[in-house]
Scaffold this active site. Structure first.
Site, PDB file in Angstrom:
ATOM      1  N   THR A 185      13.303  37.307  34.449  1.00  0.00           N
ATOM      2  CA  THR A 185      12.122  36.599  34.780  1.00  0.00           C
ATOM      3  C   THR A 185      11.235  36.849  33.593  1.00  0.00           C
ATOM      4  OG1 THR A 185      12.190  36.295  37.014  1.00  0.00           O
ATOM      5  CG2 THR A 185      10.141  36.093  35.944  1.00  0.00           C
ATOM      6  N   GLN A 216      21.007  31.332  37.311  1.00  0.00           N
ATOM      7  CA  GLN A 216      20.795  31.801  38.451  1.00  0.00           C
ATOM      8  C   GLN A 216      19.945  30.976  39.325  1.00  0.00           C
ATOM      9  OE1 GLN A 216      18.209  35.259  39.281  1.00  0.00           O
ATOM     10  NE2 GLN A 216      19.816  36.400  39.957  1.00  0.00           N
ATOM     11  N   HIS A 272      21.254  33.836  44.024  1.00  0.00           N
ATOM     12  CA  HIS A 272      20.406  35.019  43.849  1.00  0.00           C
ATOM     13  C   HIS A 272      20.249  35.531  45.114  1.00  0.00           C
ATOM     14  CE1 HIS A 272      17.598  37.959  42.848  1.00  0.00           C
ATOM     15  NE2 HIS A 272      16.750  37.367  42.287  1.00  0.00           N
ATOM     16  N   ASN A 320      17.389  41.510  45.533  1.00  0.00           N
ATOM     17  CA  ASN A 320      16.060  42.055  45.193  1.00  0.00           C
ATOM     18  C   ASN A 320      14.907  41.583  46.219  1.00  0.00           C
ATOM     19  OD1 ASN A 320      16.991  43.025  43.051  1.00  0.00           O
ATOM     20  ND2 ASN A 320      16.727  41.487  41.595  1.00  0.00           N
ATOM     21  N   TYR A 377      14.537  38.494  47.850  1.00  0.00           N
ATOM     22  CA  TYR A 377      14.043  37.142  47.808  1.00  0.00           C
ATOM     23  C   TYR A 377      14.880  36.516  49.224  1.00  0.00           C
ATOM     24  CZ  TYR A 377      12.118  38.179  43.630  1.00  0.00           C
ATOM     25  OH  TYR A 377      11.182  39.018  42.641  1.00  0.00           O
ATOM     26  N   ARG A 432      24.879  37.353  43.411  1.00  0.00           N
ATOM     27  CA  ARG A 432      24.225  38.643  43.203  1.00  0.00           C
ATOM     28  C   ARG A 432      23.671  39.475  44.379  1.00  0.00           C
ATOM     29  NH1 ARG A 432      19.293  40.844  39.004  1.00  0.00           N
ATOM     30  NH2 ARG A 432      20.705  42.123  37.876  1.00  0.00           N
ATOM     31  N   ASN A 486      10.469  44.993  46.520  1.00  0.00           N
ATOM     32  CA  ASN A 486       9.921  43.936  47.359  1.00  0.00           C
ATOM     33  C   ASN A 486       9.833  44.515  48.780  1.00  0.00           C
ATOM     34  OD1 ASN A 486       8.920  42.084  45.802  1.00  0.00           O
ATOM     35  ND2 ASN A 486      10.887  40.883  45.140  1.00  0.00           N
ATOM     36  N   ARG A 522      16.607  44.580  29.961  1.00  0.00           N
ATOM     37  CA  ARG A 522      15.536  45.074  29.208  1.00  0.00           C
ATOM     38  C   ARG A 522      16.141  45.160  27.668  1.00  0.00           C
ATOM     39  NH1 ARG A 522      10.702  48.268  31.715  1.00  0.00           N
ATOM     40  NH2 ARG A 522      10.723  47.231  33.848  1.00  0.00           N
TER      41      ARG A 522
END
Ligand code: PHB
Length: 403
Positions: free
Chosen positions: A43, A117, A198, A201, A203, A250, A258, A346
């Site tokens: 993101t 994604q 997705h 994480n 969501y 994923r 979260n 990263r």
């Protein structure tokens, strides 16, 4: 006789000269990836405004990174309701499809391969980002102890606490599945090579999967098979839209990001990984439950290692792992047979030519967290490649063809 001429020395030299596993090709769905270094979804909150439409700046950023074996786009919302952060791109409007088309063209022109994604954030949103300023939706009205990133009255980004979401009604479920189907169709129209669902994480799909956020008593709650029902309905529909070989998924077992929790993650993810075998997908992508250990260069904690082993043993297709890797640890995990592909996040932000740097064991640029979310070219398209560092290549330009 000098030491280097012993059998052990010869073996060590042979080993040093052996090509990296990281640089070996791999067949994934209908594609042959040139190597194993994937760009993880990231993101960056820089979609064109208004309308969260990918812009030439985004095309430049992705084209710079086309030497990845596969680019997985930043998480891209499938609907207005699916948005959880300011300035993230969508794939539900005509303008967004056209914007992504220019991104895909730029990446293909640079010989890259790109999956989009598909994202619905569920409860990780804020009324200010939702249609009619309504509360976000979720399997159950469980308020996350988490923050999201909104735009304030001055047009600046600002963190805001999440609110109590509205529980989705049973009648709304087909509509949700439809949002992913439309996203997959639109991604293909935009020229993507595939899509990634997705389900990680914290969501929406992960909120259904995990017992901490799913308190439903209908057929979408209860045992793992019920909690995973929405995921598999979504997979059925996107596979119909673009073919299972162009679909990845994923997951993030054991993650607490979260404010997530599951009472029995081993049972939940054993069920999911097993059922995924029925689909013939391009790949399964796992957020490394041992990210922190890999980053510190220490062996994974026991529970994380057991989860990784469980998934590797259960799922028979291509397995990708993301989280905390450098070139050395990535090579080690591939060598050990723990994964088939390694996704880098990263390191790809700061090194547009990451694969070349890893293969040459060249130094890496350091990413600047202050420019991860929002802004423009700075910290986005201005990290130099090796050739640019050496003055052998010009600086990146926003190409007029992408407008
Ligand atoms: C984020 O915007 O912080 C974010 C988005 C998608 C993820 C994880 C984090 O999967």
């Amino acid at each position: 006789m000098p030491d280097t001429d012993t059998a052990a020395g010869a073996a060590a030299r042979a080993q040093e000269q052996r090509p990296l596993k990281l640089s070996e090709p791999l067949k994934v769905g209908p594609y042959t990836l040139r190597h194993r270094v994937v760009m993880a979804p990231l993101t960056r909150s820089r979609a064109g405004q208004p309308g969260n439409v990918p812009a030439p700046l985004n095309a430049c950023y992705y084209a710079q990174r086309a030497s990845a074996a596969l680019i997985i786009t930043e998480a891209t919302q499938v609907s207005l309701q699916g948005q959880g952060y300011a300035w993230t791109p969508g794939i539900h409007s005509r303008e967004q499809v056209e914007g992504w088309r220019r991104v895909a063209d730029a990446v293909h022109e640079a010989s890259g391969l790109m999956f989009m994604q598909l994202w619905h954030v569920g409860r990780i949103s804020h009324p200010s980002l939702q249609p009619d300023q309504m509360p976000p939706v979720a399997p159950s009205p469980v308020k996350p102890n988490a923050e999201t990133f909104i735009e304030n009255e001055r047009g600046e980004g600002e963190l805001a606490p999440c609110v109590t979401p509205r529980a989705l009604q049973l009648e709304e479920m087909p509509y949700l599945v439809r949002q992913y189907w439309r996203g997959a169709r639109n991604a293909m129209k935009a020229g993507m090579d595939g899509i990634e669902v997705h389900a990680a994480n914290g969501y929406l799909l992960d909120q259904f999967i995990s017992s901490g956020t799913n308190r439903r008593t209908d057929e979408y709650g209860g045992a793992p098979a019920q909690r995973a029902r929405l995921l598999f309905e979504v997979l059925d529909s996107v596979c119909e839209a673009c073919g299972p070989q162009k679909v990845g998924v994923r997951l993030s077992p054991l993650s607490t990001f979260n404010d997530m929790h599951d009472d029995d993650p081993e049972a939940t993810f054993a069920y999911i990984a097993g059922k995924l075998n029925d689909y013939g997908l391009a790949y399964l992508h796992i957020v490394n439950p041992a990210t922190a250990s890999v980053e510190r260069g220490v062996p994974p904690e026991e529970r994380a290692q057991r989860m990784i082993d469980l998934i590797r043993r259960t799922y028979r297709g291509v397995l990708m792992i993301a989280g905390g890797f450098n070139g050395q640890s990535a090579e080690h995990w591939l060598e050990a047979g723990t994964a088939d592909l390694i996704a880098f996040g990263r390191p790809f932000i700061a090194n547009p030519d990451l694969p070349a740097r890893l293969f040459a064991q060249a130094p890496l640029n350091t990413p600047d967290p202050a420019t991860f979310y929002g802004g423009g070219e700075r910290g986005y398209t201005d990290y130099p490649s090796l050739a640019q560092e050496r003055g052998e290549a010009p600086k990146a330009v926003i190409d007029d063809r992408w407008r």
